[in-house]
Write an enzyme that holds these catalytic residues in place. Structure first.
Site, PDB file in Angstrom:
ATOM      1  N   CYS A 267      78.607  66.249  12.100  1.00  8.14           N
ATOM      2  CA  CYS A 267      78.727  65.059  12.926  1.00  8.14           C
ATOM      3  C   CYS A 267      77.147  65.074  13.752  1.00  8.14           C
ATOM      4  O   CYS A 267      76.765  66.196  13.843  1.00  8.14           O
ATOM      5  CB  CYS A 267      79.925  64.933  13.664  1.00  8.14           C
ATOM      6  SG  CYS A 267      79.885  66.368  14.977  1.00  8.14           S
TER       7      CYS A 267
ATOM      8  N   HIS B 200      81.571  75.738  15.753  1.00  8.14           N
ATOM      9  CA  HIS B 200      82.600  76.726  15.067  1.00  8.14           C
ATOM     10  C   HIS B 200      82.252  76.982  13.680  1.00  8.14           C
ATOM     11  O   HIS B 200      83.116  76.280  12.856  1.00  8.14           O
ATOM     12  CB  HIS B 200      83.749  76.338  15.417  1.00  8.14           C
ATOM     13  CG  HIS B 200      84.349  76.700  16.736  1.00  8.14           C
ATOM     14  ND1 HIS B 200      85.506  76.019  17.507  1.00  8.14           N
ATOM     15  CD2 HIS B 200      84.115  77.833  17.411  1.00  8.14           C
ATOM     16  CE1 HIS B 200      85.650  76.742  18.511  1.00  8.14           C
ATOM     17  NE2 HIS B 200      84.873  77.944  18.729  1.00  8.14           N
TER      18      HIS B 200
ATOM     19  N   HIS C 279      80.807  72.478  22.750  1.00  7.65           N
ATOM     20  CA  HIS C 279      82.088  72.277  23.332  1.00  7.65           C
ATOM     21  C   HIS C 279      82.270  72.032  24.877  1.00  7.65           C
ATOM     22  O   HIS C 279      83.123  71.660  25.417  1.00  7.65           O
ATOM     23  CB  HIS C 279      82.978  73.454  22.986  1.00  7.65           C
ATOM     24  CG  HIS C 279      82.950  74.032  21.392  1.00  7.65           C
ATOM     25  ND1 HIS C 279      82.088  74.996  21.088  1.00  7.65           N
ATOM     26  CD2 HIS C 279      83.450  73.502  20.371  1.00  7.65           C
ATOM     27  CE1 HIS C 279      82.044  75.242  19.784  1.00  7.65           C
ATOM     28  NE2 HIS C 279      82.744  74.133  19.327  1.00  7.65           N
TER      29      HIS C 279
ATOM     30  N   GLU D 123      86.680  74.024  24.173  1.00  4.82           N
ATOM     31  CA  GLU D 123      86.499  72.529  24.648  1.00  4.82           C
ATOM     32  C   GLU D 123      87.563  72.337  25.715  1.00  4.82           C
ATOM     33  O   GLU D 123      87.288  71.686  26.808  1.00  4.82           O
ATOM     34  CB  GLU D 123      86.762  71.542  23.610  1.00  4.82           C
ATOM     35  CG  GLU D 123      86.252  69.995  24.087  1.00  4.82           C
ATOM     36  CD  GLU D 123      86.578  68.819  22.953  1.00  4.82           C
ATOM     37  OE1 GLU D 123      86.870  67.956  23.360  1.00  4.82           O
ATOM     38  OE2 GLU D 123      86.254  69.162  21.902  1.00  4.82           O
TER      39      GLU D 123
ATOM     40  N   THR E  11      88.512  66.151  21.890  1.00  7.03           N
ATOM     41  CA  THR E  11      87.948  65.203  21.214  1.00  7.03           C
ATOM     42  C   THR E  11      88.279  65.357  19.536  1.00  7.03           C
ATOM     43  O   THR E  11      88.032  64.536  18.611  1.00  7.03           O
ATOM     44  CB  THR E  11      86.345  64.998  21.119  1.00  7.03           C
ATOM     45  OG1 THR E  11      85.872  66.540  20.990  1.00  7.03           O
ATOM     46  CG2 THR E  11      85.885  64.713  22.652  1.00  7.03           C
TER      47      THR E  11
ATOM     48  N   SER F 180      87.422  76.346  13.574  1.00 10.84           N
ATOM     49  CA  SER F 180      86.993  74.986  13.570  1.00 10.84           C
ATOM     50  C   SER F 180      88.316  73.900  13.789  1.00 10.84           C
ATOM     51  O   SER F 180      88.968  73.609  12.427  1.00 10.84           O
ATOM     52  CB  SER F 180      86.281  74.524  12.541  1.00 10.84           C
ATOM     53  OG  SER F 180      86.179  73.106  12.344  1.00 10.84           O
TER      54      SER F 180
ATOM     55  N   SER G 149      81.287  70.827  11.450  1.00  8.98           N
ATOM     56  CA  SER G 149      80.376  71.991  11.665  1.00  8.98           C
ATOM     57  C   SER G 149      79.965  72.912  10.272  1.00  8.98           C
ATOM     58  O   SER G 149      79.544  73.747  10.566  1.00  8.98           O
ATOM     59  CB  SER G 149      80.796  72.889  12.818  1.00  8.98           C
ATOM     60  OG  SER G 149      82.242  73.397  12.504  1.00  8.98           O
TER      61      SER G 149
END
Length: 322
Positions: free
Chosen positions: A12, A43, A81, A133, A172, A228, A273
């Site tokens: 992303c 991650h 994060h 996060e 998120t 992740s 990731s």
């Protein structure tokens, strides 16, 4: 054997931005050494190993403040994060040069929490305990943010919150279906609560792609690191929403032949990731799978370290936190 390459999948923009920031830092000779990343930049162990070979040291652990105390001098990069204001304050206090690679979507949640605190609200934050996060988000305003992960946590929230102005938001990278159910539970317990859904668009479209495309497959392979959260949620979505058997693997070495045996259609996706070459290696193996002439699964990934990180043609100056 048919292969469904779930689209979209993989990197992303927040992950790419974070890696480019760290890559530029590694090339910037003006930054004081050593250069540390406070936690995994994203991650994925393949990514952190690649940065190690680039001279950047990853320090990981359950608490960012504790990790920070291991650093005495040099430069520190905050991961995608996000981190709490206390971590930033302590890093400055230690005289470290600070570079922030926080994902913009995560920063938006931090901004929401700050704004709502100023308006006198309490915040219920749906997230995975122990994940960096939520640690950063809760740390924005620990006196008014309440972390919940499941229905049991919601049941334990004090009824006195009914007397407070209240919002709910979330990590998120959560499953949008899990978040929906938990937000409904919160609305039942606290009818006046304001709902702020913060599932990032990249996470949302990848989950929806699995929900829509995985039903056509006999099994889904999710390529992603065990740490992740978004990768683990993709496997969850496949099982619970698409009703398709799913397995998460870090790379080709964790693929199991029994998952392929007797199957006619295999779907493949990847966490946000996961390096593209790592995913391609898995897809190429499945493409070449022949039950009558089986090629052994490699014990380790064959992707060279120098193929993992983004290529930087013209290194950009690194933005240092004031």
């Amino acid at each position: 054997m048919e292969i469904i390459k779930i689209t979209p999948r993989g990197y992303c923009y927040g992950v790419v931005d974070a890696m480019v920031i760290a890559r530029n830092a590694s090339l910037d000779k003006t930054l004081p050494r050593p250069i540390y990343i406070l936690g995994m930049i994203v991650h994925n162990k393949h990514v952190t190993d690649a940065f190690e070979s680039d001279g950047i040291i990853t320090l990981d652990g359950p608490n960012r403040l504790e990790i920070l105390e291991q650093i005495e001098t040099g430069t520190v990069i905050f991961t995608a994060h996000g981190v709490s204001p206390e971590v930033k304050r302590r890093a400055k206090e230690k005289g470290l040069v600070c570079i922030d690679a926080t994902c913009p979507d995560v920063e938006n949640t931090h901004t929401l929490i700050r704004r709502k605190k100023a308006d006198g609200y309490h915040v219920i934050y749906i997230g995975k305990k122990g994940h960096p996060e939520p640690e950063g988000a809760v740390g924005v305003a620990p006196d008014i943010v309440h972390l919940v992960e499941n229905k049991q946590d919601i049941e334990q929230l004090p009824e006195s919150l009914n007397d407070q102005k209240l919002i709910v938001t979330n990590q998120t990278t959560m499953s949008q279906w899990d978040v929906k159910h938990l937000m409904e539970d919160l609305e039942e317990k606290f009818p006046h609560i304001e709902v702020h859904k913060e599932i990032c668009l990249a996470t949302q479209v990848r989950q929806e792609a699995v929900a829509n495309q995985a039903p056509s497959a006999d099994v889904l392979i999710v390529v992603g690191d065990p740490k992740s959260n978004n990768s683990n949620r993709l496997a969850q979505v496949s099982k619970e929403i698409a009703h398709t058997e799913a397995y998460r693997i870090s790379d080709i070495s964790e693929l199991k032949l029994e998952w392929l045996e007797g199957k006619s259609t295999i779907a493949v996706t990847a966490g946000a990731s996961t390096p593209t070459p790592i995913v391609k290696e898995v897809i190429d193996y499945i493409k070449g799978y022949d039950p009558l002439n089986i090629t052994p699964i490699p014990e380790t990934s064959g992707v060279p370290v120098d193929k993992i990180l983004p290529k930087i043609k013209n290194a950009a100056p690194v933005k240092i936190l004031d």
